[in-house]
Motif scaffolding. Structure first.
Motif, short mmCIF file in Angstrom:
data_model
loop_
_atom_site.label_atom_id
_atom_site.label_comp_id
_atom_site.label_asym_id
_atom_site.label_seq_id
_atom_site.Cartn_x
_atom_site.Cartn_y
_atom_site.Cartn_z
N LEU A 49 78.46 64.98 101.07
CA LEU A 49 77.17 65.22 101.73
C LEU A 49 76.10 65.65 100.73
N LEU A 50 76.51 66.49 99.77
CA LEU A 50 75.55 66.92 98.75
C LEU A 50 75.06 65.71 97.96
N LEU A 51 76.02 64.81 97.64
CA LEU A 51 75.65 63.62 96.87
C LEU A 51 74.71 62.72 97.68
N ILE A 52 75.08 62.48 98.95
CA ILE A 52 74.25 61.60 99.77
C ILE A 52 72.85 62.21 99.93
N ALA A 53 72.81 63.51 100.26
CA ALA A 53 71.51 64.17 100.48
C ALA A 53 70.67 64.10 99.22
N SER A 54 71.32 64.31 98.05
CA SER A 54 70.54 64.34 96.81
C SER A 54 70.08 62.94 96.42
N VAL A 55 70.91 61.93 96.69
CA VAL A 55 70.51 60.55 96.34
C VAL A 55 69.34 60.11 97.22
N ILE A 56 69.43 60.44 98.52
CA ILE A 56 68.33 60.04 99.41
C ILE A 56 67.05 60.79 99.03
N GLU A 57 67.19 62.07 98.74
CA GLU A 57 66.02 62.86 98.34
C GLU A 57 65.45 62.30 97.03
N GLY A 58 66.38 62.00 96.10
CA GLY A 58 65.95 61.47 94.80
C GLY A 58 65.25 60.12 94.95
N GLU A 59 65.79 59.30 95.86
CA GLU A 59 65.22 57.98 96.08
C GLU A 59 63.79 58.10 96.61
N TYR A 60 63.61 58.99 97.58
CA TYR A 60 62.26 59.14 98.15
C TYR A 60 61.31 59.80 97.17
N ARG A 61 61.84 60.80 96.45
CA ARG A 61 61.00 61.45 95.46
C ARG A 61 60.56 60.45 94.39
N GLY A 62 61.55 59.67 93.91
CA GLY A 62 61.27 58.68 92.88
C GLY A 62 60.26 57.67 93.38
#
Lengths: 407, 234
Positions: free
Chosen positions: A33-46
């Motif tokens: 969940l930490l990985l998924i949450a961080s990837v989605i956050e990273g994707e939107y931030r990026g």
């Protein structure tokens, strides 16, 4: 309480392997969940960062009648004398950069091959061009007085098999509704690592862009970058006039913000599914423990331990499993996120309409996501103990002492 | 003073549609300080009677009194409260918590009645001495012999200074020397502390220690020797 905890620790230690794997199930769930949450956050931030750097800026000042989707070049839809207005805006303390830009649609052609592009006239000396200047992969950046040079994206060059110094034909819409065509020399190639952008963007010096489109001393927008994007609303209010419309990065990236909110709602579903599976493992472990320790529960009950306290014992066990599992999850998840933050995942030219995605997605784990997920994992694990704890507390001491009859 | 009184108690177990009458109108009074054996063949109702006196179960009809209080209609938590600190249990299968040491097993009922750490330490040490297991304080049950485990169980039952200790076949899983040692310990502690012991057994070697013997058959008392007439015709 200390005794209950001590008993819980020892009870978990009775079947170390089972306890370990139960905690690991929670740990893996949390790490995932930490990985998924961080990837989605990273994707939107990026994507948001790319959009702000490459497209929207923090603010844009345009003529009220300007329609971004039509890329109008009619003078009444443009800003007159943009250099002067940009200078005025740049003098505001919160503003880092303000620079005029002219947008036109056109076609790049060479031989039989052609591609539809967005032509952007820029002031080559502006710091706002850093993403292209820093992203130069060949040749040199544009000069303000260059009348025959263009800067194109590397992926566009690849698509049309263009090399440095090649001549290309540029067909451009003009202010009076005609189409003009001129030959240009490729002075440089850039890569913003955002394939969809690089494949469809051609830069000209503002003066040349104004000349070829016959926009004269006009620009489509004043592109503004602020010291702090949170000040966008305040600066937009300060710049408000009857003549021009001021739009903020939030207005311009509304679609992106909406999809992010949608994605966050979606994430809650994923949280529930992953933690639901994990909770089932914990329920199973504790139900097994109740079956194995039925007689002991009877002994404690015979000594006068109330049902509530027996339940507390099982909650203590699940609480301990939660703590161990969460620690495992934070370590495993931390390592995964660390990798995904620094190395990222290569996705190539993964076109998503409305999003500027880089060719790699980098994770970005927020403290708020970490805390929220940790708390949810802890609560879900405690809740998982409810059924086994009730099962234990409801045992009749007489039945329990004889090792059987679970309700 | 009367520790427990049983007044015309019946207990019927239902398994499916089959009803089994385990006790048929038993009346009984046990005084403070008694060392009493409930004897009788398997299925005579000894264990059921012990469970009713111990507030582990409820009678189908009739009353059970502990220290003058009617406990026959108490709910689950009230019965737990009644047992806590008032009634101690010794079971045939030793019934120690396997993850706790001898010391911690004895300490457990003291924690349940909320004694301070200092009081607990003092009491547990005293009891370990009383059952001659001071050197085994930090051993877990699986590191103790059956006899030693049962002596820990006796110390645990005695720990909160209960009014009554109930023992169900306390020597059934022990060899003769260990069984003898357990019974001698129980007898000595009964005399030293004055706590009432009621134990169910069908082992003649155990019955000889009793000062009163109550014989059950088919759920009814068939013989009830008075206190201080120990060893009568069993």
């Amino acid at each position: 309480m200390i005794q209950i905890l001590k008993m819980a620790i020892r009870d978990l230690g009775r079947n170390r392997r089972r306890s370990f794997f139960s905690a690991l199930a929670l740990g893996m769930g949390l790490a995932l969940l930490l990985l998924i949450a961080s990837v989605i956050e990273g994707e939107y931030r990026g994507s948001m960062d790319s959009s702000i750097r490459l497209q929207s800026g923090h603010l844009q000042v345009r003529a009220k009648s300007y329609d971004e989707d039509k890329t109008s070049l009619a003078w009444e839809d443009l800003i007159e004398d943009p250099g002067q207005i940009a200078g005025q805006i740049a003098s505001l303390p919160a503003v880092k950069i303000a620079t005029p830009r002219l947008f036109a649609s056109g076609i790049v052609a060479r031989g039989d091959e052609s591609a539809g592009v967005r032509i952007i006239g820029i002031d080559p000396s502006s710091e706002a061009n850093a993403p292209y200047r820093d992203g130069l992969v060949a040749g040199e950046f544009l000069r303000a007085d260059d009348r025959e040079g263009v800067l194109i994206g590397q992926s566009l060059a690849n698509k049309l098999n263009l090399s440095m110094g090649d001549q290309v034909s540029l067909l451009v819409n003009t202010s009076d509704g005609e189409v003009d065509e001129q030959l240009f020399t490729i002075r440089g190639m850039f890569s913003t690592r955002t394939p969809s952008y690089d494949q469809s963007t051609v830069f000209l010096p503002l003066g040349k862009a104004q000349a070829i489109t016959r926009a004269e001393n006009h620009a489509s927008t004043i592109f503004v970058l602020l010291e702090d994007r949170e000040q966008a609303g305040a600066v937009a209010s300060a710049l408000h006039t009857d003549q021009y419309a001021v739009t903020t990065w939030e207005d311009m990236n509304e679609f992106l913000l909406q999809t992010e909110q949608f994605a966050q709602g979606y994430m809650v579903m994923i949280y529930l599914i992953v933690l639901g599976v994990t909770a089932t493992v914990i329920v199973n472990t504790l139900v097994m423990a109740v079956f194995e320790r039925t007689r002991e529960i009877g002994i404690l009950s015979a000594m006068g331990m109330r049902g509530g306290r027996i339940m507390a014992m099982f909650f203590a066990e699940s609480g301990l499993l939660a703590v161990i599992g969460i620690l495992m999850g934070l370590v495993i998840g931390g390592l995964l996120v660390l990798y995904a933050t620094n190395v990222g995942f290569y996705i190539g030219d993964f076109g998503v309409t409305g999003m500027l995605l880089g060719e790699r997605i980098y994770a970005y784990l927020t403290l708020s996501d970490t805390i929220t997920l940790t708390i949810i994992a802890f609560i879900v694990t405690l809740l998982a103990a409810l059924y086994p704890a009730l099962l234990a507390a409801r045992l009749e001491p007489v039945d329990a002492l004889h090792g059987g009859k679970l309700a | 003073m009367e520790v427990t009184k049983i007044d015309n108690v019946t207990r019927v177990f239902k398994i499916g549609t089959v009803e089994t009458q385990a006790l048929r109108g038993v009346s009984l009074s046990i005084q403070n300080g008694e060392f009493t054996a409930l004897v009788g063949p398997s299925g005579s109702g000894k264990t059921t009677l012990l469970q009713l006196i111990g507030c582990l179960d409820q009678p189908t009809s009739g009353q059970v009194y502990i220290n003058g209080k009617d406990v026959s209609k108490l709910n689950r938590n009230q019965r737990a409260d009644m047992r806590r600190g008032t009634i101690g249990f010794i079971f045939q299968f030793f019934a120690l918590i396997p993850t706790l040491t001898a010391y911690e097993n004895i300490e457990l009922p003291l924690l349940l009645i909320g004694q301070s750490a200092a009081e607990r330490r003092e009491r547990v040490r005293h009891l370990l001495e009383a059952v001659d297991l001071s050197d085994r304080a930090h051993h877990r049950p699986d590191q103790l012999s059956g006899g030693q485990q049962q002596r820990v169980a006796i110390a645990r039952a005695l720990a909160p200074k209960p009014a009554l200790i109930l023992a169900d076949e306390p020597t059934a899983n022990l060899d003769t020397p260990n069984g003898k040692q357990v019974m001698e310990t129980m007898t000595r502690l009964n005399q030293e502390t004055g706590v009432t012991f009621v134990f169910a057994t069908h082992d003649p070697r155990v019955i000889q220690y009793a000062r009163r013997v109550i014989m059950l058959r088919d759920g009814a008392i068939v013989e009830n020797t008075e206190p201080e007439k120990a060893g009568v015709g069993v």
